[in-house]
Scaffold this active site. Structure first.
Site, short mmCIF file in Angstrom:
data_model
loop_
_atom_site.label_atom_id
_atom_site.label_comp_id
_atom_site.label_asym_id
_atom_site.label_seq_id
_atom_site.Cartn_x
_atom_site.Cartn_y
_atom_site.Cartn_z
N HIS A 121 0.79 -1.14 -0.05
CA HIS A 121 0.32 0.21 -0.29
C HIS A 121 0.72 1.33 -0.02
O HIS A 121 2.18 1.26 0.34
CB HIS A 121 -0.69 -0.24 1.03
CG HIS A 121 -1.74 1.53 1.88
ND1 HIS A 121 -2.01 2.31 1.66
CD2 HIS A 121 -3.14 1.06 1.29
CE1 HIS A 121 -2.90 2.80 1.99
NE2 HIS A 121 -3.53 2.30 1.26
N ASP A 198 3.11 -4.62 8.13
CA ASP A 198 2.01 -3.46 7.63
C ASP A 198 0.65 -4.79 7.62
O ASP A 198 0.53 -5.63 7.12
CB ASP A 198 2.29 -3.02 6.37
CG ASP A 198 0.87 -1.94 6.49
OD1 ASP A 198 -0.48 -2.50 6.78
OD2 ASP A 198 0.02 -2.03 5.58
N GLN A 201 -4.40 -5.18 6.95
CA GLN A 201 -5.43 -5.99 6.11
C GLN A 201 -5.05 -7.16 6.97
O GLN A 201 -5.57 -8.57 6.22
CB GLN A 201 -4.75 -6.14 5.12
CG GLN A 201 -5.64 -4.75 4.72
CD GLN A 201 -6.61 -4.49 4.05
OE1 GLN A 201 -7.96 -5.37 4.59
NE2 GLN A 201 -6.84 -3.61 3.43
N LYS A 224 -10.40 -0.71 10.47
CA LYS A 224 -10.26 -2.19 9.67
C LYS A 224 -10.89 -2.78 10.32
O LYS A 224 -11.07 -4.02 10.56
CB LYS A 224 -9.20 -2.34 8.77
CG LYS A 224 -8.77 -1.32 7.45
CD LYS A 224 -7.72 -1.14 6.77
CE LYS A 224 -7.37 0.09 5.88
NZ LYS A 224 -8.01 0.46 4.91
N CYS A 362 -4.28 2.24 -3.77
CA CYS A 362 -3.83 3.49 -3.10
C CYS A 362 -2.34 1.70 -3.04
O CYS A 362 -1.09 1.89 -2.37
CB CYS A 362 -3.59 3.34 -1.27
SG CYS A 362 -4.57 4.84 -1.28
N1 PMP Z 1 -1.61 -0.72 4.82
C1 PMP Z 1 -2.43 -1.50 4.15
C2 PMP Z 1 -1.88 -3.17 3.99
C3 PMP Z 1 -3.40 -0.60 3.87
O1 PMP Z 1 -4.98 -2.18 3.46
C4 PMP Z 1 -4.18 0.39 4.03
C5 PMP Z 1 -5.24 1.19 3.91
N2 PMP Z 1 -6.46 0.20 3.08
C6 PMP Z 1 -3.45 1.42 5.06
C7 PMP Z 1 -2.12 0.53 5.17
C8 PMP Z 1 -3.22 2.07 5.46
O2 PMP Z 1 -4.44 2.40 6.40
P1 PMP Z 1 -4.80 3.90 7.55
O3 PMP Z 1 -5.82 4.99 5.98
O4 PMP Z 1 -6.49 3.55 8.10
O5 PMP Z 1 -3.88 4.35 7.51
#
Ligand code: PMP
Length: 405
Positions: A121, A198, A201, A224, A362
């Site tokens: 991401h 990270d 997910q 999430k 993203c």
């Molecule tokens: N890493 C991953 C794998 C994500 O899916 C996301 C959110 N789509 C993020 C980081 C960032 O999370 P947040 O926008 O809640 O800070």
């Protein structure tokens, strides 16, 4: 698992959109909240709201205790050794930015290297890129196979004496791939590098044990995981966190402030400048308790069956391309229908009451890897049903009919 009972816990799921029962398949972006979490937020504001850590009065002490209890719950949820290793942030993005800044200041110099993967991401790419720019370091990238799995042999070849850290996603938000993070960490440690995982997910689908993984950092977002927005966590190993300088300056993170020199507070407060989001931290605790009462193993088993079913049904549709067919995966599906723009597919699904995400999710470098501009992403959560997987397939077929492909 009694899915109807679970669904009844989520008030928003009984809504209709365009007169049809909502099928919420945008869980990768954010999840819906159970009533227990909503009630906790109201109770905190209605009964326990006062700024934490700085007050001697009753309400402040109550709020402080609730906040520190939430930290202990997160510690147990991740099986971290110590509460001091749990830093509350505003989300996974802030957690990774904190780690990248503080780690970079202490450990990274000119010519050093950071490893990321092509499926990251943007939140797990750009903070490292910014740090590399400041420090004169560079990024190296783990490639993937067409099925969306990391090429582990290539990963091994990326290490050099200059490698400082590997930043890797536990589960891909676009492909659903579950990465072999334990093995990735073992290889990195053998090469003398640190690892940030990270977990944005993963924590909502897979039991996580940071001591068993032996990761140095682990980041995730509350929203999430059926918790509130605006709260997240950075776990860091204590010995490592102790050595790192703070990221942001302000109240609470200091010990003694003088114009000549300021000293910093102990862990974890050194990394929590300003008024903490104590209300949402307690909301996150409530979400974790909800998950644990449903049972992480039960959730895993149900979601695995649902994922398998959805994948089989999707694969039966003619003219569909599914990106990410890894053996180990969660219920996140990125797909394209031949000849139909993903936005058009998303719009048709929306009119049928089905919420999916369209675009790059993203993960622009991943889109580049596949030579595409975007996908339709359907991401399942613990309250989704087999019927909803069927409705998704019906919606996709309807889009094909309307666009006559
Ligand atoms: N890493 C991953 C794998 C994500 O899916 C996301 C959110 N789509 C993020 C980081 C960032 O999370 P947040 O926008 O809640 O800070």
């Amino acid at each position: 698992m009694d899915i109807q009972k679970i669904r009844d816990d989520f008030p928003i799921l009984s809504q209709k959109v365009y007169g049809k029962p909502i099928v919420y398949l945008d869980n990768g972006a954010t999840t819906q909240k159970p009533k227990a979490v909503l009630d906790t937020l109201v109770r905190m504001y209605a009964e326990q709201n006062a700024n934490i850590h700085r007050g001697v009065h009753f309400l402040s002490e109550q709020a402080t205790e609730a906040y520190e209890n939430a930290r202990r719950t997160v510690r147990d949820f991740l099986n971290a050794e110590l509460s001091q290793e749990i830093i509350f942030t505003s989300g996974a993005t802030a957690a990774i930015n904190l780690a990248a800044f503080s780690y970079g200041e202490r450990y990274v110099g000119a010519g050093d290297e950071i490893i990321v993967s092509v499926m990251e991401h943007h939140s797990n790419i750009v903070p490292w890129q910014m740090m590399c720019e400041r420090k004169g370091a560079s990024l190296k990238v783990i490639p993937i196979s067409d099925s969306g799995e990391l090429l582990m042999e290539e990963y091994g070849k990326l290490f050099s004496p200059k490698t400082r850290l590997v930043a890797i996603t536990h589960v891909s938000n676009t492909l659903g791939t579950v990465n072999p993070v334990k093995e990735i960490i073992r290889i990195a440690h053998e090469a003398g590098a640190h690892v940030l995982v990270d977990g944005a997910q993963s924590v909502q689908h897979i039991p996580v044990d940071v001591q068993d993984l032996a990761c140095d950092f682990f980041a995730f977002s509350g929203h999430k995981l059926y918790g509130p927005t605006g709260i997240g966590v950075l776990y860091g190993r204590r010995e490592l966190l102790d050595e790192l300088p703070p990221w942001q300056g302000g109240g609470d993170m200091v010990d003694c402030v003088r114009f000549e020199q300021t000293t910093y507070n102990e862990l974890p407060f050194k990394f929590e400048a300003g008024t903490a989001n104590y209300i949402d931290a307690v909301g996150l605790e409530s979400a974790i308790r909800y998950l644990l009462s449903a049972g992480m193993e039960e959730i895993g088993a149900y979601e695995a069956a649902l994922t398998q079913y959805a994948l089989e049904q999707l694969q039966q549709i003619d003219g569909i391309r599914i990106f990410g067919t890894a053996k180990h995966r969660t219920g996140t599906f990125s797909l394209l229908l031949d000849g139909i723009h993903p936005y058009d597919t998303g719009m048709i699904l929306d009119k049928m009451g089905i919420a999916v995400r369209t675009g790059t999710h993203c993960t622009q470098p991943l889109m580049q890897r596949y030579g595409i501009e975007g996908t339709v992403r359907a991401s399942f959560a613990l309250y989704n049903t087999f019927e909803e997987a069927d409705r998704l397939c019906e919606g996709l077929k309807k889009a094909q009919k309307l666009f006559k492909t």
